[in-house]
Scaffold this motif. Structure first.
Motif, short mmCIF file in Angstrom:
data_model
loop_
_atom_site.label_atom_id
_atom_site.label_comp_id
_atom_site.label_asym_id
_atom_site.label_seq_id
_atom_site.Cartn_x
_atom_site.Cartn_y
_atom_site.Cartn_z
N GLN A 1 1.29 -10.39 3.40
CA GLN A 1 -0.12 -10.76 3.37
C GLN A 1 -0.95 -9.54 2.99
O GLN A 1 -0.50 -8.40 3.12
N PRO A 2 -2.18 -9.78 2.53
CA PRO A 2 -3.06 -8.65 2.21
C PRO A 2 -3.24 -7.75 3.43
O PRO A 2 -3.35 -8.24 4.55
N GLY A 3 -3.24 -6.46 3.20
CA GLY A 3 -3.44 -5.51 4.28
C GLY A 3 -2.17 -5.13 5.02
O GLY A 3 -2.18 -4.22 5.85
N ASP A 4 -1.05 -5.80 4.74
CA ASP A 4 0.22 -5.47 5.41
C ASP A 4 0.65 -4.05 5.07
O ASP A 4 0.41 -3.57 3.96
N ILE A 5 1.31 -3.42 6.02
CA ILE A 5 1.93 -2.11 5.79
C ILE A 5 3.43 -2.33 5.96
O ILE A 5 3.90 -2.66 7.05
N ARG B 1 -7.52 -7.66 -0.53
CA ARG B 1 -7.35 -6.25 -0.17
C ARG B 1 -5.89 -5.86 -0.44
O ARG B 1 -5.01 -6.72 -0.46
N PRO B 2 -5.63 -4.58 -0.67
CA PRO B 2 -4.27 -4.17 -1.04
C PRO B 2 -3.29 -4.23 0.14
O PRO B 2 -3.69 -4.27 1.30
N PHE B 3 -2.01 -4.21 -0.19
CA PHE B 3 -0.96 -4.01 0.80
C PHE B 3 -0.41 -2.61 0.57
O PHE B 3 -0.66 -2.00 -0.47
N PHE B 4 0.31 -2.10 1.54
CA PHE B 4 0.85 -0.74 1.46
C PHE B 4 2.34 -0.79 1.73
O PHE B 4 2.80 -1.56 2.57
N ASN C 1 8.07 4.57 -5.41
CA ASN C 1 6.66 4.95 -5.54
C ASN C 1 5.85 4.37 -4.38
O ASN C 1 5.12 3.39 -4.57
N PRO C 2 5.96 4.95 -3.19
CA PRO C 2 5.20 4.41 -2.05
C PRO C 2 3.70 4.51 -2.30
O PRO C 2 3.24 5.37 -3.05
N GLY C 3 2.96 3.59 -1.69
CA GLY C 3 1.51 3.62 -1.84
C GLY C 3 0.89 2.25 -1.65
O GLY C 3 1.54 1.32 -1.17
N GLY C 4 -0.37 2.12 -2.06
CA GLY C 4 -1.10 0.87 -1.96
C GLY C 4 -1.07 0.14 -3.28
O GLY C 4 -1.18 0.77 -4.35
N TYR C 5 -0.93 -1.17 -3.22
CA TYR C 5 -0.86 -1.99 -4.42
C TYR C 5 -1.72 -3.23 -4.25
O TYR C 5 -1.86 -3.74 -3.13
N PRO C 6 -2.26 -3.76 -5.36
CA PRO C 6 -3.07 -4.98 -5.26
C PRO C 6 -2.21 -6.16 -4.80
O PRO C 6 -1.10 -6.34 -5.30
N TYR C 7 -2.72 -6.91 -3.86
CA TYR C 7 -2.01 -8.09 -3.36
C TYR C 7 -2.15 -9.24 -4.34
O TYR C 7 -3.19 -9.42 -4.97
N GLN C 8 -1.08 -10.01 -4.45
CA GLN C 8 -1.07 -11.24 -5.24
C GLN C 8 -0.43 -12.31 -4.38
O GLN C 8 0.59 -12.05 -3.74
#
Length: 181
Positions: A169-173, A106-109, A116-123
């Protein structure tokens, strides 16, 4: 002969050290718990009708053949494998070989003082600094300290104050504050 033994011993120690460092790198990912938005692949060897690729929906449950609804959010990959194994063993298969892997996290934010704030794919292996780079870099007024991460743990959101080297981690803001001179 002695030279070869020393050489082999050196290689073995280097490989051992690399393995130990890899395990220490991000211990939280070894016990990664699935969350809404993760895309997983469930494979049952030799049973294509029981293998599937799915994204975990908002309710956190999937409908799995023969077993019905399975709640997967909050489980580790090995817990999902055991759940499916136990469900299929006996009635459906004698000794099912089940493998579960993550196809897409799931993406992180990231918000605040990034370009460029926003959601990005987690790696795997992302730090706050790398996340900021994905978001176009820090703005001129960005603080590199007092960075906040909001992370969901066991259904509760916790706020952490971190530095730029912190693993995410995935889902982090992630919130990058403005610095004051």
């Amino acid at each position: 002969m002695r030279k070869n033994v020393r050489y082999l011993l050196g290689i073995m120690m280097a490989l051992w050290a690399c393995g130990a460092l890899a395990q220490q790198g991000n211990p939280s990912m070894s016990q990664y718990r699935l969350g809404v938005g993760d895309k997983i692949l469930i494979e049952v060897f030799g049973q294509s009708d029981l293998s599937m690729e799915t994204r975990l929906p908002d309710v956190g449950k999937i409908n799995y053949p023969f077993l019905g609804e399975l709640k997967l959010v909050g489980l580790t990959l090995s817990e999902v494998e055991k759940t499916i194994y136990r469900g299929l063993q006996g009635d459906y298969l004698v000794n099912p070989s089940v493998a579960v892997s993550i196809i897409e996290y799931r993406p992180f934010f990231i918000d605040g003082e990034v370009k460029n704030p926003g959601g990005y794919p987690y790696q795997p292996g992302l730090t706050v600094n790398k996340a900021a780079a994905l978001a176009g870099g820090y703005t001129e007024r960005a603080s590199r300290s007092d960075i906040q991460i909001i992370r969901e743990k066991e259904g509760r959101q916790t706020s952490l104050e971190v530095d730029v080297g912190q693993m995410i981690q995935p889902g982090d803001i992630i919130t990058v504050p403005q610095r004051f001179f």
